[in-house]
Enzyme design. Structure first.
Site, PDB file in Angstrom:
ATOM      1  N   GLU A 145     -34.258  39.708 -25.880  1.00 37.42           N
ATOM      2  CA  GLU A 145     -32.581  39.942 -26.306  1.00 37.42           C
ATOM      3  C   GLU A 145     -31.781  40.897 -25.413  1.00 37.42           C
ATOM      4  OE1 GLU A 145     -31.934  40.234 -30.525  1.00 37.42           O
ATOM      5  OE2 GLU A 145     -33.778  40.041 -30.831  1.00 37.42           O
ATOM      6  N   LYS A 167     -29.088  38.245 -37.903  1.00 35.02           N
ATOM      7  CA  LYS A 167     -28.164  37.607 -39.130  1.00 35.02           C
ATOM      8  C   LYS A 167     -26.743  37.388 -38.800  1.00 35.02           C
ATOM      9  CE  LYS A 167     -29.209  40.423 -42.604  1.00 35.02           C
ATOM     10  NZ  LYS A 167     -30.279  41.478 -42.758  1.00 35.02           N
ATOM     11  N   GLN A 229     -36.294  50.334 -49.183  1.00 34.96           N
ATOM     12  CA  GLN A 229     -37.281  50.026 -48.175  1.00 34.96           C
ATOM     13  C   GLN A 229     -36.799  49.342 -46.974  1.00 34.96           C
ATOM     14  OE1 GLN A 229     -40.361  51.593 -48.058  1.00 34.96           O
ATOM     15  NE2 GLN A 229     -40.352  52.528 -50.073  1.00 34.96           N
ATOM     16  N   PRO A 230     -37.255  49.649 -45.830  1.00 33.86           N
ATOM     17  CA  PRO A 230     -36.781  48.943 -44.675  1.00 33.86           C
ATOM     18  C   PRO A 230     -37.906  47.621 -44.588  1.00 33.86           C
ATOM     19  CG  PRO A 230     -37.937  50.585 -43.704  1.00 33.86           C
ATOM     20  CD  PRO A 230     -37.655  50.834 -45.290  1.00 33.86           C
ATOM     21  N   SER A 231     -37.537  46.599 -43.732  1.00 32.28           N
ATOM     22  CA  SER A 231     -38.416  45.531 -43.668  1.00 32.28           C
ATOM     23  C   SER A 231     -39.468  46.028 -42.446  1.00 32.28           C
ATOM     24  CB  SER A 231     -37.984  44.116 -43.646  1.00 32.28           C
ATOM     25  OG  SER A 231     -37.166  44.331 -42.444  1.00 32.28           O
ATOM     26  N   HIS A 234     -39.718  51.354 -38.116  1.00 30.39           N
ATOM     27  CA  HIS A 234     -39.052  52.022 -36.948  1.00 30.39           C
ATOM     28  C   HIS A 234     -37.514  52.015 -37.275  1.00 30.39           C
ATOM     29  CE1 HIS A 234     -39.060  52.473 -32.513  1.00 30.39           C
ATOM     30  NE2 HIS A 234     -37.855  52.461 -32.709  1.00 30.39           N
ATOM     31  N   HIS A 236     -33.906  52.315 -37.814  1.00 30.02           N
ATOM     32  CA  HIS A 236     -32.717  51.578 -37.362  1.00 30.02           C
ATOM     33  C   HIS A 236     -31.534  51.565 -38.365  1.00 30.02           C
ATOM     34  CE1 HIS A 236     -35.298  49.267 -39.892  1.00 30.02           C
ATOM     35  NE2 HIS A 236     -34.247  48.597 -40.255  1.00 30.02           N
ATOM     36  N   VAL A 237     -30.466  51.608 -38.010  1.00 35.46           N
ATOM     37  CA  VAL A 237     -29.062  51.525 -38.897  1.00 35.46           C
ATOM     38  C   VAL A 237     -28.449  50.261 -38.764  1.00 35.46           C
ATOM     39  CG1 VAL A 237     -26.867  52.887 -38.997  1.00 35.46           C
ATOM     40  CG2 VAL A 237     -28.896  54.060 -38.304  1.00 35.46           C
ATOM     41  N   HIS A 238     -27.997  49.779 -40.035  1.00 34.20           N
ATOM     42  CA  HIS A 238     -27.224  48.686 -40.001  1.00 34.20           C
ATOM     43  C   HIS A 238     -25.847  48.928 -39.823  1.00 34.20           C
ATOM     44  CE1 HIS A 238     -30.516  46.155 -41.887  1.00 34.20           C
ATOM     45  NE2 HIS A 238     -30.960  47.575 -41.992  1.00 34.20           N
TER      46      HIS A 238
HETATM   47  O1  G7M Z   1     -34.190  45.689 -44.066  1.00 38.39           O
HETATM   48  P1  G7M Z   1     -34.333  46.254 -42.633  1.00 38.39           P
HETATM   49  O2  G7M Z   1     -33.608  47.635 -42.528  1.00 38.39           O
HETATM   50  O3  G7M Z   1     -35.672  46.375 -42.235  1.00 38.39           O
HETATM   51  O4  G7M Z   1     -33.547  45.225 -41.833  1.00 38.39           O
HETATM   52  C1  G7M Z   1     -34.079  44.745 -40.692  1.00 38.39           C
HETATM   53  C2  G7M Z   1     -32.845  44.130 -39.722  1.00 38.39           C
HETATM   54  O5  G7M Z   1     -33.356  43.657 -38.456  1.00 38.39           O
HETATM   55  C3  G7M Z   1     -32.310  42.728 -40.659  1.00 38.39           C
HETATM   56  O6  G7M Z   1     -30.864  42.764 -40.623  1.00 38.39           O
HETATM   57  C4  G7M Z   1     -32.930  41.708 -39.733  1.00 38.39           C
HETATM   58  O7  G7M Z   1     -31.927  40.553 -39.737  1.00 38.39           O
HETATM   59  C5  G7M Z   1     -32.770  42.314 -38.349  1.00 38.39           C
HETATM   60  N1  G7M Z   1     -33.771  41.502 -37.480  1.00 38.39           N
HETATM   61  C6  G7M Z   1     -34.974  41.304 -37.823  1.00 38.39           C
HETATM   62  N2  G7M Z   1     -35.754  40.597 -36.514  1.00 38.39           N
HETATM   63  C7  G7M Z   1     -37.164  40.071 -36.550  1.00 38.39           C
HETATM   64  C8  G7M Z   1     -34.928  40.617 -35.592  1.00 38.39           C
HETATM   65  C9  G7M Z   1     -34.908  40.178 -34.379  1.00 38.39           C
HETATM   66  O8  G7M Z   1     -36.125  39.765 -33.666  1.00 38.39           O
HETATM   67  N3  G7M Z   1     -33.673  40.570 -33.392  1.00 38.39           N
HETATM   68  C10 G7M Z   1     -32.615  41.276 -33.894  1.00 38.39           C
HETATM   69  N4  G7M Z   1     -31.612  41.424 -33.167  1.00 38.39           N
HETATM   70  N5  G7M Z   1     -32.630  41.534 -35.238  1.00 38.39           N
HETATM   71  C11 G7M Z   1     -33.511  41.407 -36.186  1.00 38.39           C
END
Ligand code: G7M
Length: 295
Positions: A145, A167, A229-231, A234, A236-238
């Site tokens: 990416e 997404k 919980q996150p998925s 590691h 990260h921030v949305h």
């Molecule tokens: O729920 P959680 O905070 O863990 O959210 C993980 C976020 O990472 C989600 O919004 C996913 O759509 C995003 N995400 C997951 N994967 C596997 C990828 C990826 O391979 N690339 C990118 N750019 N985002 C991802």
């Protein structure tokens, strides 16, 4: 690794995992070369540039359920064009965790005290195979990416990468980016302490600047949050547009606003080690099925 084309060609359908008729997204489980594979198909939005052309694209021979009544008429039809209208995602090989995640299921509220975090959640995190977050390391080291990365601060302590979330459909109203920390030792919201404030504040400032520059959205048009919980564990921030009111995962029981998190850490340096954190989770999630949450 197979290409997306090879995966689609070799896919053998097994069953529908979920079919969200409102969001118009379906997840299906199948097999590719003997291994589980998840495909998702999502109807995309109409791009502004083609809306004026839509009447021309309607294939009149495809009309179904045509009703005409005075000044009103409606039907279902296919568009005759090369317009792209479906977003396709593949997860291959898919693990049981992926299947459980995308399978339609009831969701439940779990109350996580600090003691339950120590006894259950840490044990769960420890048994997750490291290869599950290989995709994160690929982004951080630039091996995947790279052409999508919007910003990369490589400082090992306070650095992060900002890029479009998987997404995101590309439109400003539904803006969905993600910021991923360079450091791997912050597992989740639970690990955050006041010493991480410089990282959180720098990240927030940079997001504001970049979103203004690239999408012309002001700070008050942004919703920045952290999942618990996150998925993946590691930090990260949305980053989403406030206008995207039904963005996946903005609900309470999952999203913690970055501003609130910063404020909590300013008030109490160890807030997230002492707090009880309720969260909503699918009833088939391993965290629920493999651990005892009775208090
Ligand atoms: O729920 P959680 O905070 O863990 O959210 C993980 C976020 O990472 C989600 O919004 C996913 O759509 C995003 N995400 C997951 N994967 C596997 C990828 C990826 O391979 N690339 C990118 N750019 N985002 C991802």
């Amino acid at each position: 690794m197979l290409t997306i084309e090879e995966i689609l060609a070799k896919f053998r359908f097994q069953r529908i995992l979920s079919n969200d008729t409102k969001a118009k997204i379906v997840y299906v489980l199948g097999e590719v070369e003997g291994q589980d594979c998840i495909l998702s198909f999502e109807k995309t939005q109409y791009e502004d540039a083609i809306i004026s052309e839509l009447p021309i694209y309607v294939d009149k021979s495809s009309f179904v359920d045509l009703v005409e009544n005075n000044i009103y008429s409606w039907c279902t039809a296919a568009l005759k064009s090369n317009l792209v209208d479906t977003r396709i995602k593949t997860i291959y090989p898919a693990t049981d965790v992926h299947i459980a995640k995308y399978e339609a299921q009831a969701r439940v509220m779990v109350i996580e005290t600090p003691a339950l975090y120590e006894s259950n959640t840490i044990a769960y995190i420890k048994q997750i195979p490291v290869k599950r977050i290989q995709w994160v390391h690929n982004i951080l080291d630039g091996s995947a990416e790279a052409d999508r990365v919007i910003y990369h601060d490589k400082d090992p302590g306070t650095g992060f990468v900002i890029l479009p979330d998987m997404k995101w459909n590309g439109s400003v109203e539904t803006l969905y980016w993600v910021a991923i920390a360079m450091r791997s030792d912050i597992l989740s919201l639970r690990s955050l302490r006041s010493e991480h404030l410089p990282l959180l504040k720098k990240l927030k400032q940079k997001i504001y600047e970049l979103v203004k520059e690239k999408a012309n959205l002001s700070p008050n048009q942004l919703r920045l949050f952290i999942h618990y919980q996150p998925s993946y564990y590691h930090f990260h921030v949305h980053i989403t547009a406030v206008a995207f009111t039904d963005a996946p995962g903005v609900v309470s029981g999952q999203a913690h606003l970055l501003d609130t998190v910063i404020n909590n850490l300013e008030l109490y340096p160890d807030y997230y080690q002492r707090a009880t954190l309720p969260f909503v989770i699918g009833e088939r999630h391993q965290l629920l099925t493999d651990y005892n949450w009775d208090q």
